[in-house]
Design an enzyme around this catalytic site. Structure first.
Site, PDB file in Angstrom:
ATOM      1  CB  ALA A 164     -14.233  -7.566  14.207  1.00  5.20           C
ATOM      2  CG  PHE A 188     -10.619 -10.559  21.415  1.00  3.28           C
ATOM      3  CD1 PHE A 188      -9.325 -11.058  21.523  1.00  3.28           C
ATOM      4  CD2 PHE A 188     -11.009  -9.537  22.266  1.00  3.28           C
ATOM      5  CE1 PHE A 188      -8.436 -10.546  22.456  1.00  3.28           C
ATOM      6  CE2 PHE A 188     -10.131  -9.019  23.207  1.00  3.28           C
ATOM      7  CZ  PHE A 188      -8.846  -9.528  23.301  1.00  3.28           C
ATOM      8  CB  ALA A 190     -13.578  -7.914  24.974  1.00  2.00           C
ATOM      9  CE  LYS A 191     -13.799  -7.585  18.265  1.00  3.92           C
ATOM     10  NZ  LYS A 191     -12.545  -7.422  18.999  1.00  3.92           N
ATOM     11  N   PRO A 192     -19.075  -8.893  21.256  1.00  3.37           N
ATOM     12  CG  PRO A 192     -20.452  -7.423  20.037  1.00  3.37           C
ATOM     13  CD  PRO A 192     -19.023  -7.890  20.167  1.00  3.37           C
TER      14      PRO A 192
END
Length: 379
Positions: A164, A188, A190-192
């Protein structure tokens, strides 16, 4: 200053993102279609696996695998104790038992020595059936998948790589989401690699598993959605999110992974000897979902966090309560002494602003405030 600057990313890629979204609106194909198919093909190619199955979010990606593998009551699933709640939640959701395992003090990922001990303990107790290991690629750094795979093979267990936070990381060139029997990631924001809402994906080289997952995610469909051959769920990635991800994947490949590692090197260069900085083992690449330092104790961590926020510098403490002490898992019996490192990390880690669009001047400001605070406390 932003903790993860999504606005800066949007400003750079605004024309491409706006155009991609408008194209979906013009075609009115909002579920499935070309954008989703293209994204799945590109993701599979980037990761280096045969199949990518997109879905509604990262948690459901893992849940779908638990369903496909028929994980149920009486089964044991091994999960790191220092991670986000969903890694254990999806186990209990299926009625199985999460067996939490302490983590490595340097990488924050599952401690493979303690993992094997936990597996042996479950086998010796003979109350549960060991089924799956879920190594988490925490903060962007891949877990020790080579050793996890060795252990899994020894005890005939499945491996679900929870990437994730790990998309873009690698071990000796082998990409995250390319380990274990299957892997999952989250989109999501804010993920990489993040979209403009929720989204997720599953990766596997197993064609039969991919076929089953594609059925389970659309109400257990057979030849079409009105031919229902099994009980499934409704877990689809919509076309607008896919269109955004197609643009962001290009950005990620072209410069973002390289740029976030540039920021990591700047932080390390300036913070070395001041605080405990992230450790990236030889041959590993992190995608740095977070840049996380360690302080001496909880008082120092909490004090620094308050001080940085007062100076307009956002920071986060992940995770302040370990998995084995979450109220949702209170029905299980865990020995707090088995989680020495997790307990310490929960009180001492702090994540600093980290993203590909962070300027060196921003890094300098963060470092200066950390130094000033620690110097003040030392007096």
């Amino acid at each position: 200053m932003e903790f993860r600057d999504l606005k800066a990313q949007y400003d750079k890629w605004k024309n491409e993102i706006d155009s991609a979204i408008q194209k979906v609106i013009n075609t009115t194909t909002f579920i499935g279609g070309k954008e989703v198919n293209t994204l799945e093909q590109r993701l599979a190619e980037y990761v280096g696996v045969k199949n990518c199955i997109s879905c509604a979010n990262g948690t459901e990606a893992m849940t779908l695998l638990m369903m496909a593998w028929d994980i149920k009551e009486g089964d044991a699933v091994f999960v790191p104790d220092f991670t986000f709640f969903s890694s254990g939640e999806i186990v209990s959701f299926r009625g199985a038992t999460p067996i939490f395992v302490d983590v490595d003090k340097y990488t924050f990922n599952i401690d493979t020595i303690k993992l094997e001990k936990a597996i042996k303990k479950v086998i010796d107790e003979d109350k549960l059936t060991p089924r799956v290991i879920i190594p988490v690629d925490l903060f962007g750094l891949p877990a020790d998948h080579i050793e996890v795979e060795r252990i899994a093979k020894k005890y005939n267990l499945k491996v679900l790589e929870d990437a994730a936070q790990g998309f873009g990381g690698s071990i000796n060139g082998r990409k995250a989401c390319n380990f274990g029997d299957a892997a999952t990631t989250s989109f999501f924001p804010a993920k990489p690699l993040g979209c403009f809402g929720d989204g997720g994906a599953i990766f596997t080289n197993d064609d039969k598993l991919a076929e089953l997952l594609n059925s389970l995610k659309v109400h257990g469909k057979g030849v079409n959605k009105y031919d229902n051959v099994r009980i499934g769920v409704n877990s689809r990635l919509d076309a607008i999110q896919a269109s955004v991800l197609n643009v962001k994947l290009t950005a990620f490949i072209e410069h973002e992974l390289e740029d976030v590692n540039r920021v990591y090197r700047l932080y390390n260069e300036k913070l070395e000897g001041i605080v405990e900085i992230p450790v990236i083992p030889e041959g590993y690449v992190s995608s740095f979902a977070q840049y996380t330092i360690k302080l001496k104790n909880k008082e120092e961590r909490d004090g620094l966090q308050v001080n940085l926020k007062e100076k307009g510098i956002p920071c986060m403490a992940y995770y302040t309560k370990p998995m084995h002490r979450q109220s949702a898992f209170s029905e299980y019996e865990y020995d707090n002494n088995d989680f020495e490192m997790t307990n310490k990390l929960c009180e001492t880690v702090l994540s600093l602003p980290m993203h590909p669009y962070l300027f060196e001047a921003d890094v300098n400001k963060v470092v200066t405030e950390i130094k000033n605070y620690l110097l003040m406390k030392a007096r």
